[in-house]
Design an enzyme around this catalytic site. Structure first.
Site, PDB file in Angstrom:
ATOM      1  N   HIS A 187       6.628  -3.566  -5.602  1.00  0.00           N
ATOM      2  CA  HIS A 187       5.342  -3.832  -4.767  1.00  0.00           C
ATOM      3  C   HIS A 187       5.978  -4.530  -3.568  1.00  0.00           C
ATOM      4  O   HIS A 187       5.684  -5.610  -3.088  1.00  0.00           O
ATOM      5  CB  HIS A 187       4.385  -4.555  -5.302  1.00  0.00           C
ATOM      6  CG  HIS A 187       3.089  -4.003  -5.457  1.00  0.00           C
ATOM      7  ND1 HIS A 187       2.676  -2.994  -6.148  1.00  0.00           N
ATOM      8  CD2 HIS A 187       2.055  -4.482  -4.422  1.00  0.00           C
ATOM      9  CE1 HIS A 187       1.418  -2.914  -5.775  1.00  0.00           C
ATOM     10  NE2 HIS A 187       1.065  -3.741  -5.172  1.00  0.00           N
TER      11      HIS A 187
ATOM     12  N   ASP B 112       0.407  -3.577   1.487  1.00  0.00           N
ATOM     13  CA  ASP B 112      -0.482  -2.510   1.071  1.00  0.00           C
ATOM     14  C   ASP B 112       0.047  -1.189   1.113  1.00  0.00           C
ATOM     15  O   ASP B 112       1.219  -1.099   1.737  1.00  0.00           O
ATOM     16  CB  ASP B 112      -1.954  -2.361   2.376  1.00  0.00           C
ATOM     17  CG  ASP B 112      -2.769  -1.588   1.781  1.00  0.00           C
ATOM     18  OD1 ASP B 112      -3.054  -1.438   0.656  1.00  0.00           O
ATOM     19  OD2 ASP B 112      -3.564  -1.205   2.588  1.00  0.00           O
TER      20      ASP B 112
ATOM     21  N   ASN C 285       1.459   0.468  -1.436  1.00  0.00           N
ATOM     22  CA  ASN C 285       2.327   0.670  -2.289  1.00  0.00           C
ATOM     23  C   ASN C 285       2.536   1.754  -3.253  1.00  0.00           C
ATOM     24  O   ASN C 285       3.304   2.405  -3.402  1.00  0.00           O
ATOM     25  CB  ASN C 285       2.729  -0.843  -3.198  1.00  0.00           C
ATOM     26  CG  ASN C 285       3.008  -2.004  -2.271  1.00  0.00           C
ATOM     27  OD1 ASN C 285       4.179  -2.240  -2.223  1.00  0.00           O
ATOM     28  ND2 ASN C 285       2.198  -2.818  -1.891  1.00  0.00           N
ATOM     29  N   GLY C 286       1.314   1.867  -3.796  1.00  0.00           N
ATOM     30  CA  GLY C 286       0.933   3.157  -4.756  1.00  0.00           C
ATOM     31  C   GLY C 286       1.049   4.493  -4.110  1.00  0.00           C
ATOM     32  O   GLY C 286       1.834   5.107  -4.473  1.00  0.00           O
ATOM     33  N   ARG C 287       0.440   4.584  -2.818  1.00  0.00           N
ATOM     34  CA  ARG C 287       0.827   5.973  -2.140  1.00  0.00           C
ATOM     35  C   ARG C 287       2.122   6.218  -1.837  1.00  0.00           C
ATOM     36  O   ARG C 287       2.752   7.216  -1.869  1.00  0.00           O
ATOM     37  CB  ARG C 287      -0.364   5.811  -0.940  1.00  0.00           C
ATOM     38  CG  ARG C 287      -1.728   5.954  -1.120  1.00  0.00           C
ATOM     39  CD  ARG C 287      -2.609   5.841  -0.019  1.00  0.00           C
ATOM     40  NE  ARG C 287      -2.731   4.237   0.171  1.00  0.00           N
ATOM     41  CZ  ARG C 287      -3.463   3.796   1.130  1.00  0.00           C
ATOM     42  NH1 ARG C 287      -4.220   4.839   2.064  1.00  0.00           N
ATOM     43  NH2 ARG C 287      -3.823   2.469   1.396  1.00  0.00           N
TER      44      ARG C 287
ATOM     45  N   ARG D  93       4.198   7.285  -4.850  1.00  0.00           N
ATOM     46  CA  ARG D  93       3.867   8.627  -5.138  1.00  0.00           C
ATOM     47  C   ARG D  93       4.582   9.329  -4.271  1.00  0.00           C
ATOM     48  O   ARG D  93       4.780  10.507  -4.763  1.00  0.00           O
ATOM     49  CB  ARG D  93       2.196   8.616  -5.345  1.00  0.00           C
ATOM     50  CG  ARG D  93       1.635   8.088  -6.284  1.00  0.00           C
ATOM     51  CD  ARG D  93       0.212   8.376  -6.717  1.00  0.00           C
ATOM     52  NE  ARG D  93      -0.767   7.930  -5.785  1.00  0.00           N
ATOM     53  CZ  ARG D  93      -1.157   6.508  -5.666  1.00  0.00           C
ATOM     54  NH1 ARG D  93      -0.931   5.607  -6.602  1.00  0.00           N
ATOM     55  NH2 ARG D  93      -1.955   6.241  -4.731  1.00  0.00           N
TER      56      ARG D  93
ATOM     57  N   TYR E 117      -3.579   6.104 -15.797  1.00  0.00           N
ATOM     58  CA  TYR E 117      -2.369   5.946 -14.710  1.00  0.00           C
ATOM     59  C   TYR E 117      -2.360   4.490 -14.748  1.00  0.00           C
ATOM     60  O   TYR E 117      -1.303   3.803 -14.971  1.00  0.00           O
ATOM     61  CB  TYR E 117      -2.522   6.685 -13.683  1.00  0.00           C
ATOM     62  CG  TYR E 117      -1.739   6.250 -12.353  1.00  0.00           C
ATOM     63  CD1 TYR E 117      -0.513   6.421 -12.430  1.00  0.00           C
ATOM     64  CD2 TYR E 117      -2.532   5.508 -11.505  1.00  0.00           C
ATOM     65  CE1 TYR E 117       0.512   6.246 -11.396  1.00  0.00           C
ATOM     66  CE2 TYR E 117      -1.352   5.150 -10.156  1.00  0.00           C
ATOM     67  CZ  TYR E 117      -0.155   5.453 -10.154  1.00  0.00           C
ATOM     68  OH  TYR E 117       0.644   5.215  -9.093  1.00  0.00           O
TER      69      TYR E 117
END
Length: 380
Positions: free
Chosen positions: A190, A194, A196-198, A201, A234
């Site tokens: 992380h 902001d 981090n998830g996108r 992926r 998820y």
């Protein structure tokens, strides 16, 4: 130290073999060009972007996302969400380019660059630079902290280790497993305030693309992850495997199995869409020829088949037409009962008319449920 790549069981090898079989099938189907390939790729990329953003709470229709990808103003999506969509599109477009680059290596600058592409419109969040302090992930419903990232001072070293692993680590592991572990390690580090998830992926898709797993539009699992029930799973698996804080000694097999299941289910879906595309296109060619319509109008009708609506600008660009030619074609399709117009001027779009609605209904009735590979192979 990063989270380690797990040892797979026999059932995992079977699931991987089935994924690889579907990948080979898709590769051969894509080797021969078809008229519908461009529209299908655009649709799949739009669905991947929709899925990745919906996980983060940014919701937009596939149709609006396609409009944004084509440079048109969306009909329903707010400006703020449109910027999130555009950021994801930039990153995935770059991933697609890098997947085919003749020379390439992973490095930390690339990771920061992907993050900047995704959230660069939020300069107040210092995109593409390591967060300056701690980071806490909270349950949106309760406010409870569910994950605490590693100390920010450890992040640069962890990113260096991840970049080195991406280039040299576990190279004998299946690509799908390496992609899953790249995703997991980055999202658990992380490193940014902001996105981090996108970014994680997108990195997973790049790992697969670099290993020749078809193209990013066909190997991404972001569409599958964006479905409400799957999004819940998820986050659940990320939480269970990663626990409440950075703990790289934990077993990552449940996470890898979750990702393999997602790849298998998404591959089934894409294979079905490819088969359906050929059948639908042929049917539309026959029907339009019988009615004396121009062959190019099949492009407009196919777009309405795979989507809920069509805008003139997209059809015009797809077929390289003048505004007048596109408008005349669409008026003729309306007059013949294929399309139904809504709205005016820039907000005008075309939805399925009676003839197209009947075809969509017929194909929808044929759809069979997808097969969960782990349940089918005896491990639910």
């Amino acid at each position: 130290m990063l989270y380690g790549t797990p040892v797979l069981d026999g059932i995992d090898d079977k699931v991987l073999a089935e994924i690889e079989e579907m990948r080979t099938d898709l590769k051969y189907r894509l080797a021969e060009p078809h008229r519908w390939d461009g529209q299908l790729r655009r649709q799949l990329q739009a669905r991947a972007i929709q899925g990745s953003n919906s996980i983060e709470g940014y919701r937009a229709s596939v149709e609006d996302i396609e409009s944004i990808m084509s440079g048109e103003e969306p009909l329903d999506t707010s400006d703020s969400v449109a910027k999130e969509i555009a950021g994801c599109q930039r990153a995935l477009t770059y991933v697609n380019v890098l997947a085919k680059a003749w020379t390439f290596r992973f490095d930390v600058g690339l990771l920061h660059g992907l993050n900047f592409m995704i959230i660069g419109h939020h300069l107040e969040k210092t995109p593409g630079t390591v967060r300056p302090g701690g980071i806490y992930i909270r349950n949106s419903a309760t406010g409870q902290v569910v994950y605490e990232g590693p100390d920010h001072q450890a992040v640069p070293e962890l990113l260096d280790e991840l970049a080195d692993w991406l280039d040299t680590g576990d190279l004998d592991a299946p690509s799908y497993v390496r992609g899953a572990m790249a995703h997991f390690n980055l999202v658990k580090i992380h490193p940014w305030r902001d996105g981090n998830g996108r970014t994680s992926r997108a990195l997973q898709t790049l790992v697969l693309g670099r290993d020749g797993i078809t193209t990013p539009e066909f190997c991404s699992i972001e569409e599958w992850l964006g479905e409400a029930e799957i999004t819940f799973d998820y986050y659940r698996v990320l939480g269970e495997v990663g626990r409440g804080r950075w703990s790289p000694h934990d077993d990552t097999l449940p996470w890898v199995r979750f990702v393999l299941r997602c790849h298998h289910m998404q591959a089934q879906r894409v294979r079905r869409r490819l088969a359906e595309a050929g059948e639908v296109w042929t049917l539309l060619e026959e029907r339009t020829d019988a009615e004396g319509l121009h062959p190019r109008t099949v492009s407009a009708l196919y777009q309405v088949f795979v989507s809920r609506r069509l805008r003139r600008g997209m059809y015009q660009a797809d077929e390289g037409l003048s505004q007048g030619q596109a408008a005349r074609d669409l008026r003729e399709l309306v007059a013949n009962g294929w399309l139904r117009p809504y709205g005016e001027t820039k907000g005008r779009f075309y939805a399925p008319g009676a003839k197209m609605a009947a075809i969509k209904e017929d194909f929808a009735a044929r759809v069979q449920p997808l097969r969960d590979p782990y349940r089918a192979l005896g491990d639910g």
